[in-house]
Design a protein around this motif. Sequence first.
Motif, PDB file in Angstrom:
ATOM      1  N   GLN A  54       0.820  -1.218   0.000  1.00 55.89           N
ATOM      2  CA  GLN A  54       0.000   0.000   0.000  1.00 55.89           C
ATOM      3  C   GLN A  54       0.853   1.267   0.000  1.00 55.89           C
ATOM      4  O   GLN A  54       0.324   2.360   0.150  1.00 55.89           O
ATOM      5  N   ARG A  55       2.165   1.112  -0.140  1.00 51.85           N
ATOM      6  CA  ARG A  55       3.135   2.225  -0.097  1.00 51.85           C
ATOM      7  C   ARG A  55       3.139   2.930   1.263  1.00 51.85           C
ATOM      8  O   ARG A  55       3.357   4.136   1.350  1.00 51.85           O
ATOM      9  N   ILE A  56       2.907   2.162   2.307  1.00 51.79           N
ATOM     10  CA  ILE A  56       3.006   2.669   3.674  1.00 51.79           C
ATOM     11  C   ILE A  56       4.395   2.286   4.181  1.00 51.79           C
ATOM     12  O   ILE A  56       4.683   1.108   4.402  1.00 51.79           O
ATOM     13  N   VAL A  57       5.254   3.277   4.366  1.00 49.68           N
ATOM     14  CA  VAL A  57       6.677   3.003   4.630  1.00 49.68           C
ATOM     15  C   VAL A  57       7.231   3.732   5.845  1.00 49.68           C
ATOM     16  O   VAL A  57       8.333   3.407   6.308  1.00 49.68           O
ATOM     17  N   ALA A  58       6.518   4.704   6.375  1.00 51.80           N
ATOM     18  CA  ALA A  58       7.111   5.622   7.348  1.00 51.80           C
ATOM     19  C   ALA A  58       7.252   5.038   8.748  1.00 51.80           C
ATOM     20  O   ALA A  58       7.721   5.725   9.654  1.00 51.80           O
ATOM     21  N   ILE A  73      14.700   4.775   3.080  1.00 53.64           N
ATOM     22  CA  ILE A  73      14.899   6.084   2.462  1.00 53.64           C
ATOM     23  C   ILE A  73      13.581   6.692   1.985  1.00 53.64           C
ATOM     24  O   ILE A  73      13.432   7.912   1.910  1.00 53.64           O
ATOM     25  N   ARG A  74      12.595   5.838   1.700  1.00 53.58           N
ATOM     26  CA  ARG A  74      11.299   6.346   1.241  1.00 53.58           C
ATOM     27  C   ARG A  74      10.518   7.041   2.343  1.00 53.58           C
ATOM     28  O   ARG A  74       9.555   7.765   2.066  1.00 53.58           O
ATOM     29  N   SER A  75      10.908   6.831   3.590  1.00 51.74           N
ATOM     30  CA  SER A  75      10.221   7.509   4.697  1.00 51.74           C
ATOM     31  C   SER A  75      10.736   8.930   4.902  1.00 51.74           C
ATOM     32  O   SER A  75      10.120   9.708   5.630  1.00 51.74           O
ATOM     33  N   ARG A  76      11.858   9.272   4.252  1.00 49.73           N
ATOM     34  CA  ARG A  76      12.484  10.575   4.495  1.00 49.73           C
ATOM     35  C   ARG A  76      11.569  11.765   4.179  1.00 49.73           C
ATOM     36  O   ARG A  76      11.502  12.718   4.971  1.00 49.73           O
ATOM     37  N   ARG A 127      13.373  19.544  -3.757  1.00 51.64           N
ATOM     38  CA  ARG A 127      14.402  18.576  -3.391  1.00 51.64           C
ATOM     39  C   ARG A 127      13.787  17.283  -2.866  1.00 51.64           C
ATOM     40  O   ARG A 127      14.400  16.244  -2.897  1.00 51.64           O
ATOM     41  N   TYR A 128      12.563  17.373  -2.344  1.00 55.39           N
ATOM     42  CA  TYR A 128      12.013  16.253  -1.595  1.00 55.39           C
ATOM     43  C   TYR A 128      11.007  15.440  -2.379  1.00 55.39           C
ATOM     44  O   TYR A 128      10.707  14.316  -2.013  1.00 55.39           O
ATOM     45  N   GLY A 129      10.421  16.001  -3.436  1.00 52.83           N
ATOM     46  CA  GLY A 129       9.563  15.223  -4.298  1.00 52.83           C
ATOM     47  C   GLY A 129       8.156  15.004  -3.784  1.00 52.83           C
ATOM     48  O   GLY A 129       7.461  14.138  -4.275  1.00 52.83           O
TER      49      GLY A 129
END
Length: 273
Positions: A56-60, A66-69, A269-271
């Motif tokens: 579900q793209r839940i990563v934090a 790195i995707r949680s940044r 920078r963060y997208g």
Amino acid sequence: MENIRQAIERAKGEPKPPSGASFEQSQRQARVFGNAPEGSEQILEVALDFAHLQSQRIVAYDGKDIRSRPFDILRTEVIRSMDLKGWKTLAVTSPTPGCGKTLTAVNLALSLARQPERQVFLVDLDLRKPHVAACLGLKCRDGLLGVVEERLEVGSAIVRARAGGSRLEVLPTAATSNSSDLVASTAMRMLLQNLTGHGQSRIAILDLPPLLMGHDAISILPQVDCVLLVAAVGTSTIGEIEECNKYLQATEVVRFVLNKVSESAPTTRYGYY
């Protein structure tokens, strides 16, 4: 788009109990929302499934991913603004569906919940098309819907969830076709008032419906402290964002998040915003 970042300062006072609200019902909600005496009801903790979260793209929940940044950066900026003004409730909404508001709300909540000094409460207030439970892999028969219809006590509807270093309370909901009546009900007002009645360490993140898809979100806005507006490249138009700004004139907008930005785009920078 810059005017999205600015909203008119609104006067805040201590919330008054809604007329007709019983002392017994207020006490039941207080027990759940952090003022519980010894021996009060306990909420079962559920371990979330990592494979489902990733799908579900839940990563934090994982600070090493790195995707949680981007969500950690957003967390820092949002909390700085909220702590400065003593705000406790953050509503997350979007102009229309498909902008990633629930994805943003859930990941932000999990990022916040990695901080041990924070108590995080994630609430699904999109009664027409709820997605929080599905994102987290939770089963929800009634949830918040049962609470505002006064069929359930809050304690039996809350799920205490954990994933990695994140621990938070979640109030999911089932869908209903009469959400407009429920969001304006005394039971809903009481619920929202109880969310804000505790210490500074407690943050409530509310996943609202899209602003331009009905008046449910507009009805709830006066009862929240601030708003995170989520739009998406290829989904949201400038006209839709400007239309949202009309409804947010009396609400503090802490950040504007722009999803689906190309990694090669030079604007950020963060997208994500």
